[in-house]
Design a protein around this motif. Structure first.
Motif, PDB file in Angstrom:
ATOM      1  N   GLU A  69       0.828  -1.205   0.000  1.00 19.83           N
ATOM      2  CA  GLU A  69       0.000   0.000   0.000  1.00 19.83           C
ATOM      3  C   GLU A  69       0.865   1.259   0.000  1.00 19.83           C
ATOM      4  O   GLU A  69       0.505   2.266  -0.622  1.00 19.83           O
ATOM      5  CB  GLU A  69      -0.923  -0.014   1.219  1.00 19.83           C
ATOM      6  CG  GLU A  69      -2.014  -1.076   1.133  1.00 19.83           C
ATOM      7  CD  GLU A  69      -2.831  -1.147   2.416  1.00 19.83           C
ATOM      8  OE1 GLU A  69      -2.417  -0.513   3.425  1.00 19.83           O
ATOM      9  OE2 GLU A  69      -3.871  -1.838   2.413  1.00 19.83           O
ATOM     10  N   GLU A 106       3.157   5.775  -5.692  1.00 19.82           N
ATOM     11  CA  GLU A 106       2.888   5.859  -7.126  1.00 19.82           C
ATOM     12  C   GLU A 106       1.767   6.853  -7.406  1.00 19.82           C
ATOM     13  O   GLU A 106       1.836   7.644  -8.354  1.00 19.82           O
ATOM     14  CB  GLU A 106       2.519   4.476  -7.670  1.00 19.82           C
ATOM     15  CG  GLU A 106       2.191   4.443  -9.152  1.00 19.82           C
ATOM     16  CD  GLU A 106       3.343   4.851 -10.037  1.00 19.82           C
ATOM     17  OE1 GLU A 106       3.096   5.208 -11.201  1.00 19.82           O
ATOM     18  OE2 GLU A 106       4.504   4.841  -9.554  1.00 19.82           O
ATOM     19  N   ARG A 107       0.725   6.812  -6.554  1.00 18.56           N
ATOM     20  CA  ARG A 107      -0.365   7.771  -6.722  1.00 18.56           C
ATOM     21  C   ARG A 107       0.139   9.200  -6.530  1.00 18.56           C
ATOM     22  O   ARG A 107      -0.251  10.115  -7.276  1.00 18.56           O
ATOM     23  CB  ARG A 107      -1.495   7.469  -5.743  1.00 18.56           C
ATOM     24  CG  ARG A 107      -2.369   6.288  -6.151  1.00 18.56           C
ATOM     25  CD  ARG A 107      -3.651   6.253  -5.332  1.00 18.56           C
ATOM     26  NE  ARG A 107      -3.388   5.970  -3.934  1.00 18.56           N
ATOM     27  CZ  ARG A 107      -3.337   4.742  -3.410  1.00 18.56           C
ATOM     28  NH1 ARG A 107      -3.526   3.691  -4.193  1.00 18.56           N
ATOM     29  NH2 ARG A 107      -3.104   4.570  -2.126  1.00 18.56           N
ATOM     30  N   LEU A 108       0.995   9.393  -5.530  1.00 14.04           N
ATOM     31  CA  LEU A 108       1.544  10.729  -5.311  1.00 14.04           C
ATOM     32  C   LEU A 108       2.397  11.172  -6.497  1.00 14.04           C
ATOM     33  O   LEU A 108       2.369  12.338  -6.894  1.00 14.04           O
ATOM     34  CB  LEU A 108       2.381  10.742  -4.028  1.00 14.04           C
ATOM     35  CG  LEU A 108       1.608  10.646  -2.704  1.00 14.04           C
ATOM     36  CD1 LEU A 108       2.571  10.527  -1.535  1.00 14.04           C
ATOM     37  CD2 LEU A 108       0.704  11.858  -2.518  1.00 14.04           C
ATOM     38  N   VAL A 119       2.041  10.173  -9.637  1.00 16.03           N
ATOM     39  CA  VAL A 119       1.142  10.494 -10.742  1.00 16.03           C
ATOM     40  C   VAL A 119       0.451  11.838 -10.501  1.00 16.03           C
ATOM     41  O   VAL A 119       0.311  12.658 -11.415  1.00 16.03           O
ATOM     42  CB  VAL A 119       0.101   9.370 -10.919  1.00 16.03           C
ATOM     43  CG1 VAL A 119      -0.964   9.776 -11.923  1.00 16.03           C
ATOM     44  CG2 VAL A 119       0.782   8.083 -11.377  1.00 16.03           C
ATOM     45  N   ALA A 120       0.039  12.071  -9.240  1.00 10.73           N
ATOM     46  CA  ALA A 120      -0.603  13.345  -8.922  1.00 10.73           C
ATOM     47  C   ALA A 120       0.363  14.514  -9.115  1.00 10.73           C
ATOM     48  O   ALA A 120      -0.021  15.583  -9.600  1.00 10.73           O
ATOM     49  CB  ALA A 120      -1.123  13.330  -7.485  1.00 10.73           C
ATOM     50  N   ALA A 149       1.966   1.757  -3.465  1.00  9.69           N
ATOM     51  CA  ALA A 149       0.846   2.253  -4.260  1.00  9.69           C
ATOM     52  C   ALA A 149       0.584   3.735  -3.962  1.00  9.69           C
ATOM     53  O   ALA A 149       0.314   4.526  -4.878  1.00  9.69           O
ATOM     54  CB  ALA A 149      -0.410   1.434  -3.977  1.00  9.69           C
ATOM     55  N   ASP A 150       0.692   4.118  -2.690  1.00  9.74           N
ATOM     56  CA  ASP A 150       0.508   5.530  -2.332  1.00  9.74           C
ATOM     57  C   ASP A 150       1.590   6.397  -2.961  1.00  9.74           C
ATOM     58  O   ASP A 150       1.310   7.508  -3.447  1.00  9.74           O
ATOM     59  CB  ASP A 150       0.532   5.697  -0.804  1.00  9.74           C
ATOM     60  CG  ASP A 150      -0.712   5.137  -0.140  1.00  9.74           C
ATOM     61  OD1 ASP A 150      -1.724   4.949  -0.852  1.00  9.74           O
ATOM     62  OD2 ASP A 150      -0.669   4.870   1.072  1.00  9.74           O
TER      63      ASP A 150
END
Length: 383
Positions: free
Chosen positions: A155, A161-163, A165-166, A158-159
């Motif tokens: 997780e 990666e999301r950050l 991408v954001a 994944a966080d």
């Protein structure tokens, strides 16, 4: 449902094979059993492994089936394999897939049932508490903790990666905002520059048309003014094109500063206005963007006077004091008429330009007659 990626399938198969191997070896080395080891015991070992292939889709069901299989295995009197050992992979899977409470609950039941039957079999309490119970509890806790640890790390990745991408999306949005601001700035500069030049050209063309055949010198002078205004605008257009071809977002690049105000006054004076300019701006007192904005505001204000005011004289005052640039353009005319562009895009554009730099701009009838445009801008962008 989409099939899991190849990497996860390999993990599931590896976990299943490992469970089969460990349980089968434990069965093969077992000595305490109500009856001799039979092939059915190894079928249980295969079952404990095979059920793990469905662990990602039904983690709690796999855990329950595994525990029930352990109970059935012991009920049939097969060699001891430990209560928690066959369930370790299922406990890990449930915790890894976010079913931690279920894993803890089922693990507690499993350890409790094992302890109960050991006590009923007459196993000494000291041995149970010091060895077997402790071993089962440690194995259950380790399996659940490992599953939670793997899930938390996954997780976290994944966080991240999301950050990432954001952040990339925000960078793209910021680049788009800068590009849009650049477009608006260039459009405003072109409006101010070309509008001023066209007004000058219109005035001199009218003068030349009226003087044809009567005053050749005036015609020649007016045409010279048209020529000079056109050349000046062409230079600004070339500078704008150079700006568009270069990188960076410096709002002052290629722009004229307050040093160009006297040239504006001369252009307006050649068009018939009596322009009085008072500049009190020490060298280096203004950031480039502030000087460029001041120049454009004066240019648009003089353009509005030429177009709409019907004025004979204009006072232009630009000075710096206490970290602020104060600018005032006052004429003795009537100001922009109803529906005139100066009352729309011109004045609105000047106000927007000042506001973007942290300043203010007001306009309206002046005391004692005429029309006045006043702007107050910070001398430095950080002010």
């Amino acid at each position: 449902m989409r099939p899991p990626p190849a990497g996860t399938r390999a993990t599931d198969v590896g976990l299943a094979v490992g469970t089969v191997a460990v349980v089968a070896l434990t069965i093969g080395s077992g000595v305490a059993a109500e009856r001799a080891t039979s092939p059915v015991a190894y079928v249980f070992a295969l079952g404990f492994g095979a059920v793990l292939l469905a662990r990602r889709r039904w983690p709690v069901a796999v855990l329950v089936v595994t525990v029930l299989g352990i109970f059935a295995y012991y009920a049939l009197g097969f060699p001891a394999i430990g209560q928690a050992l066959p369930a370790a992979a299922a406990l890990y899977s449930a915790a890894e897939l976010g079913r931690t409470r279920a894993a803890l609950a089922v693990g507690t039941v499993l350890v409790g049932v094992a302890a109960y039957f050991r006590i009923t079999e007459g196993l000494p309490a000291t041995y149970l508490l010091s060895y077997e119970l402790l071993t089962n509890v440690a194995l259950v806790a380790a399996a659940v903790a490992l599953g939670v640890s793997v899930r938390v790390r996954r997780e976290a990745r994944a966080d991240q990666e999301r950050l990432r991408v954001a952040a990339l999306a925000e960078q793209a949005a910021e680049a788009e905002r800068r590009l849009e601001a650049q477009r608006v700035r260039i459009a405003r500069d072109l409006h101010d520059s070309i509008g001023h030049t066209v007004s000058v050209i219109a005035v001199h063309a009218g003068v030349a048309a009226e003087a044809v055949g009567r005053d050749d010198a005036l015609v020649a002078s007016s045409l010279a003014q048209v020529r000079d205004a056109t050349r000046s605008t062409l230079r600004e257009l070339r500078a704008t094109v150079r700006l568009l071809r270069t990188t960076g977002d410096d709002p002052a690049r290629g722009a004229v500063g307050v040093a160009g105000v006297p040239a504006l006054a001369a252009s307006a004076g050649a068009a018939g206005l009596d322009v009085d300019v008072r500049l009190d701006v020490p060298d280096g007192a203004l950031d480039g963007a502030i000087g460029a904005a001041a120049y454009r505001i004066v240019q648009e204000a003089l353009t509005n006077v030429l177009r709409h005011a019907g004025a004979g004289s204009v006072d232009v005052e630009v000075r710096v004091a206490d970290g602020w640039l104060d600018l005032r353009v006052r004429d003795d005319g009537a100001g922009p008429g109803e529906g005139a562009s100066g009352d729309g895009q011109g004045l609105r554009g000047m106000a927007e330009r000042a506001g973007l730099l942290g300043g203010t701009l007001t306009s309206g009838p002046a005391d004692g007659g005429g029309f006045v445009v006043q702007a107050r801008l910070p001398a430095r962008l950080g002010a």
